[in-house]
Scaffold this active site. Structure first.
Site, PDB file in Angstrom:
ATOM      1  N   ASN A  10       0.940  -1.190   0.161  1.00 50.31           N
ATOM      2  CA  ASN A  10       0.061   0.035   0.047  1.00 50.31           C
ATOM      3  C   ASN A  10       0.939   1.227   0.041  1.00 50.31           C
ATOM      4  OD1 ASN A  10      -1.831   1.909   0.406  1.00 50.31           O
ATOM      5  ND2 ASN A  10      -2.245   1.704   2.595  1.00 50.31           N
ATOM      6  N   TRP A  11       0.955   1.807  -1.175  1.00 48.33           N
ATOM      7  CA  TRP A  11       1.973   3.029  -1.403  1.00 48.33           C
ATOM      8  C   TRP A  11       1.568   4.356  -0.793  1.00 48.33           C
ATOM      9  CZ3 TRP A  11       3.746   2.894  -7.272  1.00 48.33           C
ATOM     10  CH2 TRP A  11       4.608   2.067  -7.422  1.00 48.33           C
ATOM     11  N   LYS A  12       0.240   4.293  -0.205  1.00 53.75           N
ATOM     12  CA  LYS A  12      -0.574   5.317   0.214  1.00 53.75           C
ATOM     13  C   LYS A  12      -0.288   6.568  -0.859  1.00 53.75           C
ATOM     14  CE  LYS A  12       0.188   3.562   4.737  1.00 53.75           C
ATOM     15  NZ  LYS A  12       0.032   3.770   6.055  1.00 53.75           N
ATOM     16  N   HIS A  96      -9.445   1.377   4.438  1.00 58.92           N
ATOM     17  CA  HIS A  96      -8.343   1.644   5.160  1.00 58.92           C
ATOM     18  C   HIS A  96      -8.501   2.512   6.531  1.00 58.92           C
ATOM     19  CE1 HIS A  96      -4.275   2.609   6.212  1.00 58.92           C
ATOM     20  NE2 HIS A  96      -3.867   1.576   5.417  1.00 58.92           N
ATOM     21  N   GLU A  98      -7.155   4.910   7.300  1.00 58.59           N
ATOM     22  CA  GLU A  98      -6.875   6.309   7.164  1.00 58.59           C
ATOM     23  C   GLU A  98      -8.090   7.021   6.306  1.00 58.59           C
ATOM     24  OE1 GLU A  98      -3.046   5.746   5.327  1.00 58.59           O
ATOM     25  OE2 GLU A  98      -1.937   5.303   7.138  1.00 58.59           O
ATOM     26  N   GLU A 169      -5.983  -4.820  10.612  1.00 54.62           N
ATOM     27  CA  GLU A 169      -4.834  -3.837  10.966  1.00 54.62           C
ATOM     28  C   GLU A 169      -5.117  -3.055  12.295  1.00 54.62           C
ATOM     29  OE1 GLU A 169      -2.843  -2.830   6.825  1.00 54.62           O
ATOM     30  OE2 GLU A 169      -4.400  -1.305   7.102  1.00 54.62           O
ATOM     31  N   GLY A 175       2.024   2.561  10.525  1.00 55.18           N
ATOM     32  CA  GLY A 175       3.070   3.587  10.489  1.00 55.18           C
ATOM     33  C   GLY A 175       3.617   4.112  11.607  1.00 55.18           C
ATOM     34  N   SER A 215       2.822  -2.093  10.304  1.00 52.44           N
ATOM     35  CA  SER A 215       4.438  -2.124  10.516  1.00 52.44           C
ATOM     36  C   SER A 215       5.274  -3.456  10.386  1.00 52.44           C
ATOM     37  CB  SER A 215       4.709  -1.288  11.936  1.00 52.44           C
ATOM     38  OG  SER A 215       4.478  -0.213  12.108  1.00 52.44           O
ATOM     39  N   GLY A 236       2.442  -0.923   4.284  1.00 52.64           N
ATOM     40  CA  GLY A 236       2.452   0.377   4.105  1.00 52.64           C
ATOM     41  C   GLY A 236       4.251   0.849   3.807  1.00 52.64           C
ATOM     42  N   GLY A 237       4.595   1.603   4.910  1.00 57.22           N
ATOM     43  CA  GLY A 237       6.153   1.899   4.771  1.00 57.22           C
ATOM     44  C   GLY A 237       6.907   1.018   4.461  1.00 57.22           C
TER      45      GLY A 237
HETATM   46  C1  PEP Z   1      -1.000   0.139   6.027  1.00 61.72           C
HETATM   47  O1  PEP Z   1      -1.018   1.265   5.433  1.00 61.72           O
HETATM   48  O2  PEP Z   1      -1.976  -0.805   5.485  1.00 61.72           O
HETATM   49  C2  PEP Z   1       0.014  -0.125   6.833  1.00 61.72           C
HETATM   50  C3  PEP Z   1      -0.071  -1.414   7.346  1.00 61.72           C
HETATM   51  O3  PEP Z   1       0.983   0.651   6.911  1.00 61.72           O
HETATM   52  P1  PEP Z   1       2.478   0.243   7.806  1.00 61.72           P
HETATM   53  O4  PEP Z   1       2.915  -1.012   7.164  1.00 61.72           O
HETATM   54  O5  PEP Z   1       3.332   1.581   7.123  1.00 61.72           O
HETATM   55  O6  PEP Z   1       2.021   0.284   9.092  1.00 61.72           O
END
Ligand code: PEP
Length: 261
Positions: A10-12, A96, A98, A169, A175, A215, A236-237
């Site tokens: 997930n590049w956001k 999501h 966010e 999640e 994040g 994470s 994500g990250g």
């Molecule tokens: C996400 O955005 O779905 C996510 C899990 O982000 P991160 O891996 O950065 O916690």
């Protein structure tokens, strides 16, 4: 029933088209032997056309991070399922945290989006999870089970488990660098699968994939995906760097995966 694991990036709101091209060009050769794992990259709308074109003849799925559950009309700023399908998009992230927390998406809209994605032939990756306050206050299961139940209210009875993916999640882990322990991830995801078994039966529960997100990174992936009910990750990250995402795919697939040079 064996479920095929999935590793999803997930590049956001990150990467220009040029950056996306470089990433996908590096990913594709490593994804060639991806028999044991499904790979999806959820990219910004601006990159979707190019990413979908680049992955067209590969096993990598181009995914969107959002869409609106009407086919067309006066919805300024929104993008529909037919528009995504037109580009060759195969999957979409729905709900999501966010989107829920920053853009006010509620359970009802998330449920409608999930049903519309399935009806349109897109694979929805439906995100569910609790805040730190909810976890500390003992309301984790109320929150998560409520989110799952609301989604299922909109999903027709004949939809199979392979037509939907859930991503557990915990919001406090997204994040933040904080990860749920492998035991906590298994505990939550195992409970979600049990709930799906109660509501939808064995066939659905055994075939639906439930990912962990929060994470996830090369240093913690092995322990998390070793858990019985964890079918991969939404990342994500650590997915923004193609080497790190490739390492996560490799860990998911096992030692046969071609390792980055
Ligand atoms: C996400 O955005 O779905 C996510 C899990 O982000 P991160 O891996 O950065 O916690």
């Amino acid at each position: 029933m064996a479920r095929k694991p999935m590793m999803a990036a997930n590049w956001k709101m990150n990467k220009t088209v040029r950056e996306a091209q470089d990433y996908v060009a590096a990913l594709l050769p490593r994804a060639e032997d991806s028999e044991g794992v499904d790979i999806a990259v959820f990219v910004p709308f601006t990159c979707l056309h190019e990413v979908a074109r680049m992955v067209e003849d590969s096993d990598v799925v181009a995914g969107a991070q959002n869409f609106y559950p009407e086919d067309s009309g006066s919805y300024t700023g929104e993008v529909s399922a037919p528009m995504l399908l037109d580009l060759g998009v195969g999957a979409v992230v729905v709900g999501h945290s966010e989107r829920r927390e920053i853009f006010g998406e509620d359970d009802e809209l998330v449920a409608r989006k999930t049903a519309k994605a399935i009806e349109s032939g897109l694979l929805p990756v439906v995100c569910i999870g609790e805040t730190k306050e909810e976890r500390d206050g003992g309301q984790m299961w109320d929150k998560v089970s409520g989110q799952v139940k609301r989604v299922l209210e909109e999903v027709p009875d004949d939809v199979g488990g392979e037509q939907i993916v859930f991503a557990y999640e915990p919001i406090w882990a997204i994040g933040t660098g904080d990860t749920a322990s492998p035991e906590d991830a298994q505990d939550a995801i195992g409970q979600i699968r049990d709930l799906l078994r109660d509501l939808k039966g064995d066939g659905f529960a055994d075939s639906v994939r439930i990912l962990y997100g929060g994470s996830m990174k090369p240093e913690n992936v092995d322990e998390i995906i070793a858990q019985e009910d964890v079918d991969g990750g939404l990342v994500g990250g650590a997915s923004l760097d193609v080497e790190s995402f490739t390492a996560l795919i490799g860990a998911t697939q096992g030692s046969d995966w071609p390792v980055a040079e």
